[in-house]
Design an enzyme around this catalytic site. Structure first.
Site, short mmCIF file in Angstrom:
data_model
loop_
_atom_site.label_atom_id
_atom_site.label_comp_id
_atom_site.label_asym_id
_atom_site.label_seq_id
_atom_site.Cartn_x
_atom_site.Cartn_y
_atom_site.Cartn_z
N SER A 186 25.38 16.44 32.10
CA SER A 186 24.33 15.45 31.28
C SER A 186 23.21 16.22 31.34
CB SER A 186 24.44 14.24 32.02
OG SER A 186 25.55 13.71 32.03
N GLU B 160 14.02 30.19 58.10
CA GLU B 160 14.19 29.37 57.04
C GLU B 160 15.02 28.12 57.55
OE1 GLU B 160 15.48 32.12 57.82
OE2 GLU B 160 17.53 32.54 57.68
N CYS C 35 16.05 38.99 61.14
CA CYS C 35 17.16 39.25 61.92
C CYS C 35 18.06 40.54 61.59
CB CYS C 35 18.20 38.00 61.71
SG CYS C 35 19.30 37.98 63.46
N TYR C 36 18.98 40.65 60.98
CA TYR C 36 19.76 41.80 60.79
C TYR C 36 18.79 42.62 59.49
CZ TYR C 36 23.23 44.95 58.89
OH TYR C 36 23.99 46.28 58.71
N GLY D 90 22.61 38.75 59.00
CA GLY D 90 23.80 39.10 58.63
C GLY D 90 24.67 39.03 60.05
N SER E 289 30.92 14.94 30.43
CA SER E 289 31.82 14.10 31.48
C SER E 289 31.08 12.89 31.87
CB SER E 289 32.37 15.11 32.51
OG SER E 289 31.13 15.45 33.32
N HIS F 207 14.95 32.76 62.86
CA HIS F 207 15.15 32.62 61.40
C HIS F 207 14.03 31.57 60.99
CE1 HIS F 207 19.12 34.32 60.60
NE2 HIS F 207 19.03 34.25 61.81
N GLY G 72 28.92 13.62 34.31
CA GLY G 72 28.45 14.35 35.83
C GLY G 72 26.93 14.66 35.46
#
Ligand code: XMP
Length: 513
Positions: free
Chosen positions: A230, A172, A83-84, A56, A224, A170, A226
């Site tokens: 779909s 990730e 981290c945070y 954060g 539509s 991190h 998309g």
């Protein structure tokens, strides 16, 4: 949907929180992101097999800095603080966190200190990604130091007996060399996940859930063409068959031959029940003389709802509406970030359920876009369809700058078609997030043969991106640009100039309107 095992990610506002979720899901483990103010009872209800505390932007000692109930650490559930998240954990166990003299941002080298399950098989001195101004200066009670870097003597901590782990870096992000191994260790060696969350299992259990919820009622879908709507329609169709009615509204703002292709594919290949509404006249009529982009968007959104409703009332016993809502939209609405201003009024079928009193079925509320594509593959949609570039709800209306007329739409369609075909021919289409042509509201002087011309300008836009939130313009070869430009100017009547858009997002947006 019920999940047999869930990892809970508690979000403290890091820009990487969604990335943590994706990394976990890549391991076929289901996870959910919740804001940091999630209550302890809600956590117990979720019954997670592991908890990740995200990073954060704040400092744990800042006024108003987010905290979590201490009880989290007493549930007997493994916790990984990043981290945070690690700093919160440290403070909770009487460690001390202070601002660093040398703020560590970017790459550092991780030196492993004592062995712990989180670092099993992780090589020493690998690169890790740091991004914080604070670090731990006093080790919390009962924790060991598991790793350090040059500027962070306490960069990894563990209380193995209670399964509590912390990382200052991190895992990730891609720049952390051994990041995926560390995440795997947490999931499989510490939380004992089984990794059974796959597209196949998701599809199966989703069909069962939809069947149970819908019973014998009817379900509508605005198809539509998309990818998200779909795939959602096909999934629901597999679950309840004929009870699904798809309505395809042709706004007249679609690309070359697009509506026909959509109808053909879904009717012939998937045997969906589709009502095809050609509403192009109404849309064009209402767009007459309108040049302001926001007005265009509003008119199209409202007209769409009206046309859809007029069709929908013809069916009896309809109680549900399928929508292809994705997880990022859901997180966005509950996130810890503040309100942002409206840059563009996005048009999708947003207003429909309230107006029509329909209940929503959103099978992908928990999924990221790439996971929906995976489900699409599971449902045997062709790759060429699943990999299609995103297309905005208001369609070509926001790509014909200025007034939208049938003639101008036609010029744009032809130019866009040439551009997209060349992308396929040069095998570039799949390397690009989104590409399209834009018709500008200016005319320029040219010369063709011995004659002066005074005609339209087409701009080409092609960007790379992972989520559409940020984007960079694609670096084409000169040969490609030359080929497309020549073809457009030669074949599209009314165009005598082609330009290429070299702006990134931000500060520009992907669409021009
Ligand atoms: P912008 O232009 O805001 O676009 O950078 C980001 C992404 O969103 C798409 N887009 C839309 N999608 N309804 C949609 O469903 C809309 O009204 C809309 N406007 C923009 C855009 O094509 C890009 O992929």
């Amino acid at each position: 949907m019920k999940h047999s095992e869930t990892i809970l990610i508690i979000d403290f506002g890091s820009q990487y929180t969604q990335l943590i979720a994706r990394r976990i899901r890549e391991n076929n483990v289901y996870c959910e992101i919740h804001p940091h103010h999630i209550g302890i009872n809600e956590i117990k209800d979720l019954n997670p097999v592991g908890i990740v505390l995200s990073g954060g932007p704040m400092s744990v000692y800042d006024e108003g800095a987010p905290t979590i109930p201490e009880e989290i650490f007493k549930l007997g559930i493994p916790v990984l603080g990043i981290c945070y998240g690690m700093q919160l954990m440290a403070v909770n166990f009487e460690g001390r966190v202070e601002p660093a003299k040398n703020r560590e941002y970017g790459k550092s080298v991780l030196q492993l200190v004592t062995g712990c399950k989180l670092f099993e098989g992780v090589k020493n001195n690998s690169a890790v990604w740091m991004s914080h101004g604070d670090y731990i200066t006093r080790l919390p009670n009962s924790f060991n130091v598991t790793a350090r870097t040059e500027n962070s003597p306490i960069c990894g901590i563990a209380d193995s007996a209670r399964n509590l782990y912390g990382l200052q870096f991190h895992p990730e992000v891609n720049h952390t060399e051994e990041g995926s191994k560390i995440i795997k260790n947490f999931l499989f060696k510490i939380c004992y996940c089984s990794g059974n969350w796959t597209a196949k299992n998701f599809t199966q259990s989703s069909k069962t859930d939809i069947k149970e919820i819908v019973g014998n009622k009817k379900v509508l879908c605005a198809l539509s063409g998309g990818v998200d709507s779909s795939v959602a329609a096909i999934l629901v169709d597999k679950a309840i068959g004929d009870q699904l009615i798809c309505i395809h509204v042709d706004t007249g703002l679609m690309r070359e031959n697009e509506s026909n292709l959509i109808i053909k594919m879904f009717e012939e290949k998937y045997d969906l029940q589709i009502v095809h509404v050609d509403a192009s006249k109404i849309f064009l009529e209402r767009l007459k003389g309108i040049v302001d982009p926001e007005r265009k968007r509003k008119i199209i959104g409202e007209t769409f709802i009206e046309v859809f409703e007029n069709e929908a009332v013809k069916f009896e016993g309809v109680e549900y509406l399928v929508q292809g809502t994705l997880y990022p939209d859901v997180i966005e609405s509950t996130s810890v970030k503040g309100n942002s201003v409206t840059i563009k009024t996005h048009h999708n079928v947003g207003g429909l359920p309230e107006q029509m009193n329909l209940k929503l079925i959103e099978p992908f509320r928990e999924l990221f876009k790439d996971e929906v594509r995976e489900i699409g593959r599971e449902l045997e949609l062709p790759d060429s369809f699943i990999g299609r570039h995103p297309f905005p709800g208001p369609g070509l209306a926001v790509r014909v700058l200025g007034e939208v007329t049938e003639d101008r739409l036609e010029i744009l369609r032809e130019a866009d078609d040439i551009f997209i075909n060349e992308l396929h021919r040069f095998e570039l289409y799949n390397k690009i997030w989104q590409a399209f042509a834009v018709l500008l509201p200016v005319q320029t002087v040219g010369v063709m043969g011995d004659f002066r011309t005074y005609e339209n300008v087409v701009a080409l836009r092609a960007v790379t991106s992972t989520d559409g939130m940020t984007a960079d313009w694609y670096r084409f070869s000169n040969e490609f640009l030359e080929t497309v430009s020549n073809k457009i100017i030669r074949d599209v009547k009314g165009v005598n100039r082609v330009v290429y858009d070299i702006s990134s997002k931000p500060p520009s947006t992907i669409e021009w309107e």
